[in-house]
Every structure is written in structure tokens, then in C-alpha cells.
Design a protein around this motif. Structure first.
Motif, PDB file in Angstrom:
ATOM      1  N   ILE A 200      31.215  43.204 107.864  1.00  0.00           N
ATOM      2  CA  ILE A 200      32.114  42.142 108.295  1.00  0.00           C
ATOM      3  C   ILE A 200      33.029  41.828 107.116  1.00  0.00           C
ATOM      4  O   ILE A 200      32.561  41.529 106.023  1.00  0.00           O
ATOM      5  CB  ILE A 200      31.360  40.869 108.726  1.00  0.00           C
ATOM      6  CG1 ILE A 200      30.517  41.137 109.983  1.00  0.00           C
ATOM      7  CG2 ILE A 200      32.352  39.733 108.999  1.00  0.00           C
ATOM      8  CD1 ILE A 200      29.735  39.931 110.462  1.00  0.00           C
TER       9      ILE A 200
ATOM     10  N   THR B  57      25.927  42.825 108.433  1.00  0.00           N
ATOM     11  CA  THR B  57      24.836  42.421 109.318  1.00  0.00           C
ATOM     12  C   THR B  57      23.753  43.502 109.307  1.00  0.00           C
ATOM     13  O   THR B  57      24.055  44.685 109.096  1.00  0.00           O
ATOM     14  CB  THR B  57      25.314  42.226 110.771  1.00  0.00           C
ATOM     15  OG1 THR B  57      25.765  43.489 111.294  1.00  0.00           O
ATOM     16  CG2 THR B  57      26.458  41.221 110.835  1.00  0.00           C
TER      17      THR B  57
ATOM     18  N   TYR C  87      25.449  43.030 116.881  1.00  0.00           N
ATOM     19  CA  TYR C  87      26.414  42.800 115.808  1.00  0.00           C
ATOM     20  C   TYR C  87      27.410  41.714 116.200  1.00  0.00           C
ATOM     21  O   TYR C  87      27.705  40.805 115.408  1.00  0.00           O
ATOM     22  CB  TYR C  87      27.136  44.109 115.497  1.00  0.00           C
ATOM     23  CG  TYR C  87      28.427  43.959 114.734  1.00  0.00           C
ATOM     24  CD1 TYR C  87      28.427  43.711 113.364  1.00  0.00           C
ATOM     25  CD2 TYR C  87      29.661  44.069 115.386  1.00  0.00           C
ATOM     26  CE1 TYR C  87      29.619  43.576 112.659  1.00  0.00           C
ATOM     27  CE2 TYR C  87      30.847  43.934 114.694  1.00  0.00           C
ATOM     28  CZ  TYR C  87      30.819  43.685 113.336  1.00  0.00           C
ATOM     29  OH  TYR C  87      31.996  43.537 112.643  1.00  0.00           O
TER      30      TYR C  87
ATOM     31  N   ARG D  63      27.995  38.091 114.433  1.00  0.00           N
ATOM     32  CA  ARG D  63      29.329  37.728 113.935  1.00  0.00           C
ATOM     33  C   ARG D  63      29.805  36.415 114.557  1.00  0.00           C
ATOM     34  O   ARG D  63      30.430  35.592 113.876  1.00  0.00           O
ATOM     35  CB  ARG D  63      30.312  38.854 114.233  1.00  0.00           C
ATOM     36  CG  ARG D  63      31.704  38.589 113.701  1.00  0.00           C
ATOM     37  CD  ARG D  63      32.512  39.852 113.583  1.00  0.00           C
ATOM     38  NE  ARG D  63      33.753  39.602 112.867  1.00  0.00           N
ATOM     39  CZ  ARG D  63      34.505  40.538 112.323  1.00  0.00           C
ATOM     40  NH1 ARG D  63      34.137  41.803 112.376  1.00  0.00           N
ATOM     41  NH2 ARG D  63      35.626  40.226 111.698  1.00  0.00           N
ATOM     42  N   GLU D  64      29.518  36.224 115.833  1.00  0.00           N
ATOM     43  CA  GLU D  64      29.899  34.973 116.500  1.00  0.00           C
ATOM     44  C   GLU D  64      29.194  33.781 115.861  1.00  0.00           C
ATOM     45  O   GLU D  64      29.808  32.731 115.619  1.00  0.00           O
ATOM     46  CB  GLU D  64      29.562  35.049 117.986  1.00  0.00           C
ATOM     47  CG  GLU D  64      29.944  33.805 118.773  1.00  0.00           C
ATOM     48  CD  GLU D  64      29.509  33.891 120.218  1.00  0.00           C
ATOM     49  OE1 GLU D  64      30.373  33.828 121.104  1.00  0.00           O
ATOM     50  OE2 GLU D  64      28.273  34.006 120.465  1.00  0.00           O
TER      51      GLU D  64
ATOM     52  N   ASN E 252      30.863  32.951 112.603  1.00  0.00           N
ATOM     53  CA  ASN E 252      32.160  32.297 112.810  1.00  0.00           C
ATOM     54  C   ASN E 252      31.990  30.821 113.181  1.00  0.00           C
ATOM     55  O   ASN E 252      32.718  29.953 112.666  1.00  0.00           O
ATOM     56  CB  ASN E 252      32.950  33.024 113.899  1.00  0.00           C
ATOM     57  CG  ASN E 252      33.452  34.381 113.446  1.00  0.00           C
ATOM     58  OD1 ASN E 252      33.532  34.650 112.253  1.00  0.00           O
ATOM     59  ND2 ASN E 252      33.798  35.232 114.392  1.00  0.00           N
TER      60      ASN E 252
END
Length: 204
Positions: free
Chosen positions: A103, A160, A168, A172-173, A176
Motif C-alpha cells: 500500500i 498488508t 487486501y 486497506r479500507e 483508510n
């Protein structure tokens, strides 16, 4: 030579054999190339059935491997049959063999953000990632790295543990959402492209 000794003219016969041999050689060229390609696939094992791969512009899941060709099921469900001879000169990316997934992003904050706020936000993001069991702990880089045209940039670079696309994206969410909370809790805002125009009055 024996036929010539018996009085037969073998020149035309030999010439025709040469033409037939050439025809067989040309016909077998692709078969031999595919056979060599299949040997490379089975010996080097760049992928196996079920792997998610990208070969040149073709990306999908390996569905079958034969002596002549490899079949890839694209994500739009189209089936691509690729001759194995192409594999010897193609770049093969095997996503299924990733050990972790990258990321990389820049978090841009408004210029009204103070130095104390920037320092606290970078520390909070760094501490959150260090405590997240979904994030690989080997590489975590969070730095205030740039004074951009319309924002103060925080560079974020980490990995990750999940390599599966769905897992993944879920990880990532979560990251964020947490970064948004950290920014809100520290009393500042995300930046967006802006432009300030100053008008000078002419004094008569």
C-alpha cells in the motif's frame, strides 16, 4: 548409389525427399516450440493450475496446462488459449506467490494544519499500523515528506499480510477509515486542489 548403379535416375527422387523433409521441418517448427515451452512450464514451474497470473497483457486464473498450450480464465470469464511457445519469451507475473501486498499513498492535509498537528497525526498513523495485526511489521514508513502546491503531504508506505484481493481491499479500507478518524480527532482536514487569486486595486 545402389539405385544409380542399377541405372535408375534418382536425382528427382532425392530432390523431392529434400522438399518433403523441409515441409515436415516447417510444419513441426511450432510443435517443437510449444513442446519446448511446455518443458519450461513443467520444469521451472512459474505457475500451476489455479494461480492468478499476468502474462503480457493477459491476466486471470490458470485453468489448464497442456503440452501445446496454457489456458487462462480472465476475470471477465473469457478463456484465453496461449501457445506454450509464447511463454519462453514472455514476462510472467504470478500474483498468487506474493508474500505480502503493498500500500503506497500520500495523505494530503490543508495548509491550516499546524506543525504540532502534523507531528501528532504522523505518530498516530504509525502507532495504529504498528498495532494492526493485518499489517506486515517489517516495513512501515510514515513521514511528513512534502510541501505540495495545495496540501501538506504525509507519505505512507507499508504492506498488508493478506495477498488475496478481497482480504487486501478489506484491510486497506480499514486503514483508510482509521486515517480519516485520526485526522478528524486532531482537528484538521484533508486538502483538495485550490487556487487563491489576489486582485490588486489600481489607485488613481
Amino acid at each position: 548409389m545402389i539405385l544409380q548403379e542399377w541405372g535408375y535416375n534418382v536425382t528427382g527422387f532425392v530432390a523431392s525427399l529434400g522438399l518433403v523433409g523441409m515441409a515436415f521441418a516447417l510444419a513441426a517448427k511450432d510443435t517443437a516450440a510449444n513442446l519446448f515451452g511446455s518443458i519450461v512450464v513443467f520444469s521451472d514451474k512459474p505457475f500451476v493450475i489455479g494461480d492468478w497470473v499476468k502474462i503480457n497483457d493477459n491476466e486471470g486464473t490458470v485453468e489448464d496446462i497442456t503440452i501445446r498450450s496454457t489456458m487462462i480464465r480472465r476475470f471477465d470469464q473469457a478463456l484465453i488459449t496461449m501457445p506454450n511457445s509464447n511463454l519462453t519469451s514472455s514476462s510472467i507475473t504470478n500474483f498468487s506467490r506474493m508474500q505480502k501486498r503493498q500500500i503506497k499513498m500520500t495523505v494530503g492535509l490543508t495548509y491550516s494544519t499546524t506543525a504540532q498537528q502534523m507531528q501528532k497525526i504522523t505518530e498516530d498513523i504509525r502507532n495504529y499500523l504498528a498495532s494492526n495485526d493485518k499489517i506486515d511489521q517489517e516495513v512501515i514508513h510514515i513521514y511528513f515528506h512534502d510541501l505540495e502546491a495545495s496540501s501538506l503531504g504525509i507519505f505512507c508506505y507499508f504492506f498488508t499480510k493478506a495477498t488475496n484481493w478481497g482480504e487486501y481491499m478489506q484491510a486497506r479500507e480499514e486503514v483508510n477509515f482509521e486515517i480519516m478518524k485520526i485526522v478528524e480527532q486532531n482537528g484538521t482536514h484533508f486538502a483538495y486542489p485550490t487556487q487563491t487569486i489576489f486582485l490588486e486595486k489600481n489607485h488613481i
